[in-house]
Design an enzyme around this catalytic site. Structure first.
Site, PDB file in Angstrom:
ATOM      1  N   SER A 240     -66.958 -48.051  72.006  1.00 26.05           N
ATOM      2  CA  SER A 240     -67.802 -47.519  70.950  1.00 26.05           C
ATOM      3  C   SER A 240     -68.233 -48.678  70.062  1.00 26.05           C
ATOM      4  O   SER A 240     -67.847 -49.829  70.280  1.00 26.05           O
ATOM      5  CB  SER A 240     -67.035 -46.482  70.119  1.00 26.05           C
ATOM      6  OG  SER A 240     -65.938 -47.088  69.455  1.00 26.05           O
ATOM      7  N   LYS A 241     -69.015 -48.382  69.021  1.00 25.24           N
ATOM      8  CA  LYS A 241     -69.495 -49.442  68.146  1.00 25.24           C
ATOM      9  C   LYS A 241     -68.350 -50.197  67.483  1.00 25.24           C
ATOM     10  O   LYS A 241     -68.437 -51.395  67.251  1.00 25.24           O
ATOM     11  CB  LYS A 241     -70.431 -48.866  67.084  1.00 25.24           C
ATOM     12  CG  LYS A 241     -71.796 -48.495  67.626  1.00 25.24           C
ATOM     13  CD  LYS A 241     -72.751 -48.099  66.523  1.00 25.24           C
ATOM     14  CE  LYS A 241     -74.139 -47.804  67.091  1.00 25.24           C
ATOM     15  NZ  LYS A 241     -75.086 -47.418  66.024  1.00 25.24           N
ATOM     16  N   ARG A 242     -67.270 -49.487  67.173  1.00 21.62           N
ATOM     17  CA  ARG A 242     -66.142 -50.174  66.532  1.00 21.62           C
ATOM     18  C   ARG A 242     -65.457 -51.148  67.484  1.00 21.62           C
ATOM     19  O   ARG A 242     -64.770 -52.075  67.049  1.00 21.62           O
ATOM     20  CB  ARG A 242     -65.131 -49.159  65.987  1.00 21.62           C
ATOM     21  CG  ARG A 242     -64.397 -48.354  67.051  1.00 21.62           C
ATOM     22  CD  ARG A 242     -63.544 -47.259  66.433  1.00 21.62           C
ATOM     23  NE  ARG A 242     -62.910 -46.422  67.424  1.00 21.62           N
ATOM     24  CZ  ARG A 242     -61.727 -46.666  67.965  1.00 21.62           C
ATOM     25  NH1 ARG A 242     -61.049 -47.743  67.574  1.00 21.62           N
ATOM     26  NH2 ARG A 242     -61.200 -45.862  68.861  1.00 21.62           N
TER      27      ARG A 242
END
Length: 466
Positions: A240-242
């Site tokens: 994911s973006k994290r």
């Protein structure tokens, strides 16, 4: 046979890191075999496809230096061809018109859910006479999939994958408005483009069986499939973006070099012995599908930084300054002049030993671009110029002014003579000099800094200190 691969992104967002690795693997495989690497933009979803996303994909591939052969192909331009291909199957009796109403399809879904079955079209129009068609219902075109046996995908990464044909329903080729579906368009395009190998993420593995059935229905050669495990985050969860599921342009902005990112992505799921640093030429020579692992790989920014630092150290000072010029200008508000450029090049060895990204390199190089502004904003550096520190700076300036041949050795000899005359350790003299010359309490060797600055600039900065 000429090997032909393709990268086929949907322009509904940026070129993410997983897509970049897929493009890289396709590019390497084609280059290894002296074949062709094609780019197809799958823009049939007109509502979600954007010009900005297309530009981001093309720009990301160019930055990574994954150049494709010929012009990019836009799937939306082939609608008439896709429609014609579906009509060929209709004429051959390998496809049929389905006149199910939306209400009937919903009833099928509801019945399957209530009975705990997978949701599948029940084939009610498969052999039905079209004369029974209800008035006012525009039909879809469905493939007559085989009802018995199994479809086998001899996947180059996953091994043989078997799917019972009873699990696959008659997929839609053309919607009721005549537009082709993604699954149909992909097969027609892959055939027309002469694709021999389809290398993509294993999230497409379930599509491979349906696409194989369609290739067979047309009587076309089936490309060799290779489905790559996805990239996960450092915690093993879906990326994911994290975790770093960002656009390729974000990695550029974070200061990673394209050759470093290529090297890092290559090693995410592919290996060649214990080799970690692999040049592009070596990658082309060594790359094959058999070395791709079956397990998901994990994003590791520490490893990426390590690889990037290696490529920074291996790059020429001149090429690094070329990359740094624009970012430096954005910070200073002025174009990088020739004097500053030459100072950065002269001091590059000391700068890049500490840098893991180009952003860090830009930040540290500013000591060669702009003079310290007094009083210093760096509190630790400011304290170094208090009391004896200020006196030592002035004495050092006087001593250095007499140095004729400005080299590392002559500079060091002059500064050490000041320390010895004051009966001080070298650090007691070096720290106030560092503060006066750079405005900071940390920098490469102070001798390297002075050598790179040159005699005149060094003396002017020392004399300007309070």
């Amino acid at each position: 046979m000429t090997i032909v691969t393709r990268f086929a992104p949907s322009p509904t967002g940026f070129l993410h890191i997983g897509g970049a690795r897929t493009a890289l693997f396709n590019w390497l495989f084609s280059r290894h075999h002296g074949g062709r690497f094609l780019l197809r933009i799958e823009d049939t979803d007109r509502k979600r496809s954007t010009t900005e996303a297309i530009d981001a994909i093309l720009g990301g591939l160019r930055w990574l230096e994954l150049n494709w052969d010929g012009d990019e192909i836009y799937q939306s331009h082939g609608v008439e061809r896709h429609q014609a291909a579906a009509n060929e199957l209709l004429k051959a009796g390998k496809a049929y018109h389905c006149y199910c109403t939306p209400e009937e399809l919903q009833e099928m879904r509801d019945a399957a859910r209530s009975e705990g079955r997978s949701i599948r079209y029940d084939g009610r129009w498969r052999d039905r006479d079209p004369s029974d068609a209800p008035a006012g219902v525009a039909p879809v075109v469905r493939l007559k999939s085989p009802l018995e046996g199994e479809t086998i995908i001899d996947d180059q990464v996953q091994g043989p994958v078997r799917v019972a044909n009873a699990q696959l329903d008659d997929m839609i080729l053309l919607r009721s408005d005549g537009t082709p579906t993604y699954m149909h368009s992909v097969v027609v395009d892959d055939h027309d483009m002469g694709i021999t190998h389809i290398i993509r993420g294993d999230d497409h593995l379930t599509n491979a069986a349906r696409q194989t059935q369609l290739f067979k229905a047309f009587g076309w050669d089936i490309p060799s499939f290779a489905h790559i495990p996805l990239i996960h985050g450092s915690d093993g969860q879906k990326l994911s973006k994290r975790h770093g599921a960002l656009g390729v342009e974000a990695y550029r902005e974070m200061g990673y070099l394209p050759e470093a990112l290529r090297n890092y992505l290559l090693r995410l799921g592919w290996s060649h012995g214990d080799e970690e640093i692999i040049s592009t030429q070596q990658a082309i020579e060594w790359f094959g599908l058999t070395e791709i692992g079956r397990s998901p790989s994990r994003m590791d920014f520490a490893k990426l930084e390590s690889v990037n630092a290696h490529y920074i150290r291996q790059s020429t000072p001149e090429s690094l300054v070329d990359l740094m010029a624009q970012p430096i200008s954005e910070v200073t508000g002025e174009s990088l002049n020739e004097d500053s450029r030459n100072r950065i090049i002269a001091g590059m060895e000391g700068l890049r030993q500490r840098a893991k990204t180009m952003n860090e390199l830009v930040d540290s190089s500013l000591i060669y671009v702009r003079r310290p502004q007094f009083p210093l904003s760096n509190a630790k550096a400011a304290r170094m110029l208090e009391g004896q520190g200020s006196e030592l700076v002035k004495e050092a300036a006087n001593t250095l002014s007499g140095v004729e041949n400005w080299t590392l050795d002559t500079i060091e000899s002059a500064i050490r003579s000041v320390a010895e005359a004051k009966d001080l350790g070298f650090g007691k003299v070096a720290q106030p000099l560092r503060a006066a010359l750079t405005g900071s309490n940390g920098s490469p060797s102070i001798f390297e800094v002075m050598a790179a600055l040159g005699k005149n600039e060094t003396l002017e900065r020392l004399q300007a200190a309070p």
